[in-house]
Write a protein that holds these residues in place. Structure first.
Motif, PDB file in Angstrom:
ATOM      1  N   PHE A  72     -32.837  -1.851  30.449  1.00  0.00           N
ATOM      2  CA  PHE A  72     -33.050  -0.958  31.577  1.00  0.00           C
ATOM      3  C   PHE A  72     -34.553  -0.743  31.684  1.00  0.00           C
ATOM      4  O   PHE A  72     -35.183  -0.305  30.720  1.00  0.00           O
ATOM      5  CB  PHE A  72     -32.331   0.385  31.383  1.00  0.00           C
ATOM      6  CG  PHE A  72     -32.634   1.355  32.477  1.00  0.00           C
ATOM      7  CD1 PHE A  72     -32.080   1.181  33.738  1.00  0.00           C
ATOM      8  CD2 PHE A  72     -33.479   2.421  32.267  1.00  0.00           C
ATOM      9  CE1 PHE A  72     -32.371   2.071  34.760  1.00  0.00           C
ATOM     10  CE2 PHE A  72     -33.767   3.315  33.282  1.00  0.00           C
ATOM     11  CZ  PHE A  72     -33.207   3.146  34.535  1.00  0.00           C
ATOM     12  N   ILE A  73     -35.110  -1.109  32.824  1.00  0.00           N
ATOM     13  CA  ILE A  73     -36.547  -0.982  33.038  1.00  0.00           C
ATOM     14  C   ILE A  73     -36.747  -0.087  34.249  1.00  0.00           C
ATOM     15  O   ILE A  73     -36.279  -0.413  35.349  1.00  0.00           O
ATOM     16  CB  ILE A  73     -37.194  -2.367  33.258  1.00  0.00           C
ATOM     17  CG1 ILE A  73     -36.888  -3.273  32.064  1.00  0.00           C
ATOM     18  CG2 ILE A  73     -38.699  -2.239  33.460  1.00  0.00           C
ATOM     19  CD1 ILE A  73     -36.856  -4.732  32.362  1.00  0.00           C
ATOM     20  N   ASN A  74     -37.395   1.039  34.045  1.00  0.00           N
ATOM     21  CA  ASN A  74     -37.611   1.992  35.131  1.00  0.00           C
ATOM     22  C   ASN A  74     -38.478   1.385  36.214  1.00  0.00           C
ATOM     23  O   ASN A  74     -39.380   0.627  35.919  1.00  0.00           O
ATOM     24  CB  ASN A  74     -38.272   3.263  34.584  1.00  0.00           C
ATOM     25  CG  ASN A  74     -37.280   4.176  33.947  1.00  0.00           C
ATOM     26  OD1 ASN A  74     -36.171   4.315  34.414  1.00  0.00           O
ATOM     27  ND2 ASN A  74     -37.660   4.792  32.858  1.00  0.00           N
ATOM     28  N   PRO A  75     -38.239   1.698  37.464  1.00  0.00           N
ATOM     29  CA  PRO A  75     -37.237   2.654  37.912  1.00  0.00           C
ATOM     30  C   PRO A  75     -35.913   2.016  38.340  1.00  0.00           C
ATOM     31  O   PRO A  75     -34.918   2.713  38.441  1.00  0.00           O
ATOM     32  CB  PRO A  75     -37.909   3.299  39.119  1.00  0.00           C
ATOM     33  CG  PRO A  75     -38.706   2.199  39.724  1.00  0.00           C
ATOM     34  CD  PRO A  75     -39.171   1.356  38.551  1.00  0.00           C
ATOM     35  N   ASP A  76     -35.882   0.713  38.604  1.00  0.00           N
ATOM     36  CA  ASP A  76     -34.682   0.191  39.265  1.00  0.00           C
ATOM     37  C   ASP A  76     -34.210  -1.176  38.772  1.00  0.00           C
ATOM     38  O   ASP A  76     -33.566  -1.907  39.510  1.00  0.00           O
ATOM     39  CB  ASP A  76     -34.920   0.131  40.774  1.00  0.00           C
ATOM     40  CG  ASP A  76     -35.963  -0.902  41.167  1.00  0.00           C
ATOM     41  OD1 ASP A  76     -36.666  -1.416  40.275  1.00  0.00           O
ATOM     42  OD2 ASP A  76     -36.087  -1.195  42.363  1.00  0.00           O
ATOM     43  N   THR A  77     -34.512  -1.523  37.535  1.00  0.00           N
ATOM     44  CA  THR A  77     -34.114  -2.843  37.028  1.00  0.00           C
ATOM     45  C   THR A  77     -33.151  -2.703  35.861  1.00  0.00           C
ATOM     46  O   THR A  77     -33.428  -1.970  34.912  1.00  0.00           O
ATOM     47  CB  THR A  77     -35.351  -3.661  36.595  1.00  0.00           C
ATOM     48  OG1 THR A  77     -36.216  -3.794  37.717  1.00  0.00           O
ATOM     49  CG2 THR A  77     -34.956  -5.027  36.095  1.00  0.00           C
ATOM     50  N   MET A  78     -32.024  -3.410  35.966  1.00  0.00           N
ATOM     51  CA  MET A  78     -31.048  -3.479  34.880  1.00  0.00           C
ATOM     52  C   MET A  78     -30.761  -4.949  34.636  1.00  0.00           C
ATOM     53  O   MET A  78     -30.727  -5.748  35.573  1.00  0.00           O
ATOM     54  CB  MET A  78     -29.757  -2.751  35.241  1.00  0.00           C
ATOM     55  CG  MET A  78     -29.909  -1.269  35.396  1.00  0.00           C
ATOM     56  SD  MET A  78     -28.330  -0.447  35.741  1.00  0.00           S
ATOM     57  CE  MET A  78     -27.898  -1.162  37.316  1.00  0.00           C
ATOM     58  N   GLU A  79     -30.530  -5.282  33.366  1.00  0.00           N
ATOM     59  CA  GLU A  79     -30.321  -6.680  33.036  1.00  0.00           C
ATOM     60  C   GLU A  79     -29.338  -6.812  31.880  1.00  0.00           C
ATOM     61  O   GLU A  79     -29.402  -6.069  30.917  1.00  0.00           O
ATOM     62  CB  GLU A  79     -31.667  -7.286  32.648  1.00  0.00           C
ATOM     63  CG  GLU A  79     -31.661  -8.729  32.349  1.00  0.00           C
ATOM     64  CD  GLU A  79     -33.053  -9.256  32.092  1.00  0.00           C
ATOM     65  OE1 GLU A  79     -33.347 -10.356  32.557  1.00  0.00           O
ATOM     66  OE2 GLU A  79     -33.850  -8.571  31.418  1.00  0.00           O
ATOM     67  N   LYS A  80     -28.445  -7.773  32.014  1.00  0.00           N
ATOM     68  CA  LYS A  80     -27.523  -8.131  30.934  1.00  0.00           C
ATOM     69  C   LYS A  80     -27.783  -9.596  30.624  1.00  0.00           C
ATOM     70  O   LYS A  80     -27.568 -10.469  31.473  1.00  0.00           O
ATOM     71  CB  LYS A  80     -26.072  -7.919  31.354  1.00  0.00           C
ATOM     72  CG  LYS A  80     -25.067  -8.293  30.274  1.00  0.00           C
ATOM     73  CD  LYS A  80     -23.637  -8.048  30.744  1.00  0.00           C
ATOM     74  CE  LYS A  80     -22.625  -8.333  29.651  1.00  0.00           C
ATOM     75  NZ  LYS A  80     -21.251  -8.060  30.105  1.00  0.00           N
ATOM     76  N   ILE A  81     -28.256  -9.849  29.414  1.00  0.00           N
ATOM     77  CA  ILE A  81     -28.543 -11.212  28.987  1.00  0.00           C
ATOM     78  C   ILE A  81     -27.521 -11.599  27.933  1.00  0.00           C
ATOM     79  O   ILE A  81     -27.439 -10.961  26.882  1.00  0.00           O
ATOM     80  CB  ILE A  81     -29.961 -11.332  28.397  1.00  0.00           C
ATOM     81  CG1 ILE A  81     -30.992 -10.896  29.428  1.00  0.00           C
ATOM     82  CG2 ILE A  81     -30.221 -12.754  27.919  1.00  0.00           C
ATOM     83  CD1 ILE A  81     -32.392 -10.751  28.873  1.00  0.00           C
ATOM     84  N   ILE A  82     -26.736 -12.617  28.222  1.00  0.00           N
ATOM     85  CA  ILE A  82     -25.746 -13.120  27.267  1.00  0.00           C
ATOM     86  C   ILE A  82     -26.373 -14.316  26.564  1.00  0.00           C
ATOM     87  O   ILE A  82     -26.823 -15.264  27.214  1.00  0.00           O
ATOM     88  CB  ILE A  82     -24.438 -13.514  27.974  1.00  0.00           C
ATOM     89  CG1 ILE A  82     -23.833 -12.297  28.671  1.00  0.00           C
ATOM     90  CG2 ILE A  82     -23.453 -14.127  26.985  1.00  0.00           C
ATOM     91  CD1 ILE A  82     -22.669 -12.610  29.583  1.00  0.00           C
ATOM     92  N   THR A  83     -26.413 -14.256  25.240  1.00  0.00           N
ATOM     93  CA  THR A  83     -27.008 -15.341  24.460  1.00  0.00           C
ATOM     94  C   THR A  83     -25.964 -16.226  23.796  1.00  0.00           C
ATOM     95  O   THR A  83     -26.242 -17.374  23.476  1.00  0.00           O
ATOM     96  CB  THR A  83     -27.954 -14.776  23.382  1.00  0.00           C
ATOM     97  OG1 THR A  83     -27.229 -13.845  22.573  1.00  0.00           O
ATOM     98  CG2 THR A  83     -29.142 -14.074  24.012  1.00  0.00           C
ATOM     99  N   GLU A  84     -24.770 -15.673  23.567  1.00  0.00           N
ATOM    100  CA  GLU A  84     -23.668 -16.439  22.962  1.00  0.00           C
ATOM    101  C   GLU A  84     -22.375 -16.101  23.694  1.00  0.00           C
ATOM    102  O   GLU A  84     -22.184 -14.954  24.069  1.00  0.00           O
ATOM    103  CB  GLU A  84     -23.502 -16.057  21.484  1.00  0.00           C
ATOM    104  CG  GLU A  84     -24.646 -16.445  20.595  1.00  0.00           C
ATOM    105  CD  GLU A  84     -24.415 -16.010  19.153  1.00  0.00           C
ATOM    106  OE1 GLU A  84     -23.252 -15.935  18.722  1.00  0.00           O
ATOM    107  OE2 GLU A  84     -25.407 -15.732  18.476  1.00  0.00           O
TER     108      GLU A  84
END
Length: 140
Positions: A72-84
């Protein structure tokens, strides 16, 4: 917002709440909890969490385990990184979702065209930002 998406947001909210409540004693209300979230996330500029997720399917016959990181990076960035088991990422910046599989070029999805996903992303962002009025908009 559909029941499925409400459950996702509530699970995220409750799991984060347990950690905050365990750190301090006292009477907790939604207002004090959202204030704590704002202090934890807004002041930090960004937060990163590792995750392990298990999905079951009658079709596959055995559970699938996914590992990766939530950002979660303020103010408006969300990220889901799948590595496996395979590399994949979902990154929401504002109202735009970028889906990337492996080394392929990311696909761009305008969330304004998908109100359920827009509501999900806005409610998660509101929890991370401590914006109680936005949370109440989706859960009242």
């Amino acid at each position: 917002m559909t029941l499925k998406y409400r459950h996702i947001v509530l699970i995220v909210f409750l799991s984060m709440s347990v950690n905050l409540m365990a750190a301090e004693k006292g009477n907790w209300t939604i207002n004090t909890l959202m204030t704590k979230f704002a202090k934890q996330f807004v002041q930090a500029k960004s937060r990163h969490f590792r995750f392990t997720e298990t999905k079951t399917s009658a079709f596959l016959g055995r559970p699938l385990k996914y590992k990766g990181q939530l950002n979660f990076i303020n103010p408006d960035t969300m990220e889901k990184i799948i590595t496996e088991p395979k590399k994949r990422s979902y990154r929401i910046v504002g109202n735009v979702l970028f889906i990337k599989k492996g080394n392929q070029k990311p696909k761009k999805v305008e969330l304004d065209n998908f109100p359920e996903l827009l509501a999900l992303s806005e409610s998660l962002r509101a929890i991370f930002s401590g914006e109680l009025t936005v949370v109440k908009k989706y859960f009242s």
